[in-house]
Motif scaffolding. Structure first.
Motif, PDB file in Angstrom:
ATOM      1  N   PRO A  16       0.841  -1.213   0.000  1.00 17.21           N
ATOM      2  CA  PRO A  16       0.000   0.000   0.000  1.00 17.21           C
ATOM      3  C   PRO A  16       0.871   1.256   0.000  1.00 17.21           C
ATOM      4  CG  PRO A  16      -0.483  -1.413   1.912  1.00 17.21           C
ATOM      5  CD  PRO A  16       0.672  -2.003   1.195  1.00 17.21           C
ATOM      6  N   THR A  17       0.295   2.340  -0.439  1.00 17.38           N
ATOM      7  CA  THR A  17       0.996   3.619  -0.526  1.00 17.38           C
ATOM      8  C   THR A  17       1.611   4.024   0.805  1.00 17.38           C
ATOM      9  OG1 THR A  17      -0.475   4.326  -2.297  1.00 17.38           O
ATOM     10  CG2 THR A  17       0.684   6.059  -1.103  1.00 17.38           C
ATOM     11  N   GLU A  18       0.899   3.802   1.894  1.00 18.50           N
ATOM     12  CA  GLU A  18       1.387   4.194   3.215  1.00 18.50           C
ATOM     13  C   GLU A  18       2.684   3.467   3.566  1.00 18.50           C
ATOM     14  OE1 GLU A  18      -1.719   3.029   2.645  1.00 18.50           O
ATOM     15  OE2 GLU A  18      -2.804   4.937   2.704  1.00 18.50           O
ATOM     16  N   ILE A  19       2.762   2.180   3.218  1.00 18.46           N
ATOM     17  CA  ILE A  19       3.961   1.394   3.503  1.00 18.46           C
ATOM     18  C   ILE A  19       5.114   1.865   2.619  1.00 18.46           C
ATOM     19  CG2 ILE A  19       4.972  -0.920   3.478  1.00 18.46           C
ATOM     20  CD1 ILE A  19       2.869  -0.566   5.653  1.00 18.46           C
ATOM     21  N   LEU A  20       4.836   2.054   1.331  1.00 17.91           N
ATOM     22  CA  LEU A  20       5.878   2.550   0.421  1.00 17.91           C
ATOM     23  C   LEU A  20       6.405   3.905   0.891  1.00 17.91           C
ATOM     24  CD1 LEU A  20       4.560   1.650  -3.137  1.00 17.91           C
ATOM     25  CD2 LEU A  20       6.543   0.686  -1.961  1.00 17.91           C
ATOM     26  N   SER A  21       5.521   4.768   1.358  1.00 15.12           N
ATOM     27  CA  SER A  21       5.939   6.085   1.840  1.00 15.12           C
ATOM     28  C   SER A  21       6.920   5.963   2.993  1.00 15.12           C
ATOM     29  CB  SER A  21       4.722   6.899   2.297  1.00 15.12           C
ATOM     30  OG  SER A  21       3.846   7.118   1.224  1.00 15.12           O
ATOM     31  N   HIS A  26      12.734   6.118   4.822  1.00 16.37           N
ATOM     32  CA  HIS A  26      13.894   5.462   5.435  1.00 16.37           C
ATOM     33  C   HIS A  26      15.057   5.310   4.449  1.00 16.37           C
ATOM     34  CE1 HIS A  26      12.310   4.599   9.383  1.00 16.37           C
ATOM     35  NE2 HIS A  26      11.175   4.248   8.817  1.00 16.37           N
ATOM     36  N   CYS A  27      14.799   5.511   3.168  1.00 17.44           N
ATOM     37  CA  CYS A  27      15.860   5.424   2.154  1.00 17.44           C
ATOM     38  C   CYS A  27      16.662   6.715   2.035  1.00 17.44           C
ATOM     39  CB  CYS A  27      15.260   5.102   0.782  1.00 17.44           C
ATOM     40  SG  CYS A  27      14.640   3.439   0.642  1.00 17.44           S
ATOM     41  N   LEU A  28      16.158   7.782   2.605  1.00 22.18           N
ATOM     42  CA  LEU A  28      16.871   9.058   2.498  1.00 22.18           C
ATOM     43  C   LEU A  28      18.208   8.987   3.223  1.00 22.18           C
ATOM     44  CD1 LEU A  28      13.960  11.564   3.124  1.00 22.18           C
ATOM     45  CD2 LEU A  28      15.145  11.142   0.976  1.00 22.18           C
ATOM     46  N   PRO A  29      19.227   9.620   2.659  1.00 24.87           N
ATOM     47  CA  PRO A  29      20.528   9.634   3.342  1.00 24.87           C
ATOM     48  C   PRO A  29      20.438  10.431   4.639  1.00 24.87           C
ATOM     49  CG  PRO A  29      20.571  11.028   1.395  1.00 24.87           C
ATOM     50  CD  PRO A  29      19.240  10.336   1.398  1.00 24.87           C
ATOM     51  N   LYS A  30      21.224  10.034   5.613  1.00 21.06           N
ATOM     52  CA  LYS A  30      21.240  10.728   6.906  1.00 21.06           C
ATOM     53  C   LYS A  30      21.864  12.110   6.782  1.00 21.06           C
ATOM     54  CE  LYS A  30      19.666   7.232   9.246  1.00 21.06           C
ATOM     55  NZ  LYS A  30      18.252   7.115   9.336  1.00 21.06           N
ATOM     56  N   ILE A  31      22.871  12.231   5.940  1.00 20.61           N
ATOM     57  CA  ILE A  31      23.561  13.493   5.719  1.00 20.61           C
ATOM     58  C   ILE A  31      23.403  13.835   4.244  1.00 20.61           C
ATOM     59  CG2 ILE A  31      25.802  14.650   5.741  1.00 20.61           C
ATOM     60  CD1 ILE A  31      26.616  12.623   7.931  1.00 20.61           C
ATOM     61  N   PRO A  32      22.985  15.059   3.931  1.00 19.81           N
ATOM     62  CA  PRO A  32      22.844  15.409   2.505  1.00 19.81           C
ATOM     63  C   PRO A  32      24.137  15.153   1.745  1.00 19.81           C
ATOM     64  CG  PRO A  32      22.018  17.165   3.908  1.00 19.81           C
ATOM     65  CD  PRO A  32      22.676  16.156   4.816  1.00 19.81           C
ATOM     66  N   ARG A  57       6.780   6.225  -8.684  1.00 14.25           N
ATOM     67  CA  ARG A  57       6.937   7.630  -9.046  1.00 14.25           C
ATOM     68  C   ARG A  57       5.818   8.466  -8.429  1.00 14.25           C
ATOM     69  NH1 ARG A  57       9.330  11.103 -12.453  1.00 14.25           N
ATOM     70  NH2 ARG A  57       8.089  12.785 -13.328  1.00 14.25           N
ATOM     71  N   GLY A  58       4.601   7.990  -8.546  1.00 15.19           N
ATOM     72  CA  GLY A  58       3.472   8.720  -7.969  1.00 15.19           C
ATOM     73  C   GLY A  58       3.589   8.873  -6.461  1.00 15.19           C
ATOM     74  N   VAL A  59       3.975   7.799  -5.790  1.00 16.49           N
ATOM     75  CA  VAL A  59       4.126   7.851  -4.331  1.00 16.49           C
ATOM     76  C   VAL A  59       5.238   8.829  -3.962  1.00 16.49           C
ATOM     77  CG1 VAL A  59       4.776   6.535  -2.275  1.00 16.49           C
ATOM     78  CG2 VAL A  59       3.217   5.529  -3.952  1.00 16.49           C
TER      79      VAL A  59
END
Length: 67
Positions: A16-21, A26-32, A57-59
């Motif tokens: 579901p969209t909520e889980i993908l979100s 959590h995939c974002l890097p901790k430091i830019p 892409r939509g999510v």
């Protein structure tokens, strides 16, 4: 091996969209990785997430926390 791969992939497409979100956040890097003035690379999160499939892409595009 191929059957296991197919089962795993089909389960992944059904999240579901909520889980993908949550996963995407959590995939974002901790430091830019890049200074604020440069555009993100197509191979970095979140840009990479928008290239997997139409659903992802939509999510990703609808999730302000990624941008």
């Amino acid at each position: 091996s191929m059957n296991l791969h197919k089962r795993l992939m089909s389960a992944l497409w059904c999240f579901p969209t909520e889980i993908l979100s949550q996963i995407f956040c959590h995939c974002l890097p901790k430091i830019p990785e890049l200074p604020d003035l440069q555009l993100p690379s197509e191979l970095s999160t979140p840009m990479l997430l928008t290239r997997i499939c139409r659903q992802w892409r939509g999510v990703a595009m609808d999730l302000p926390n990624l941008w």
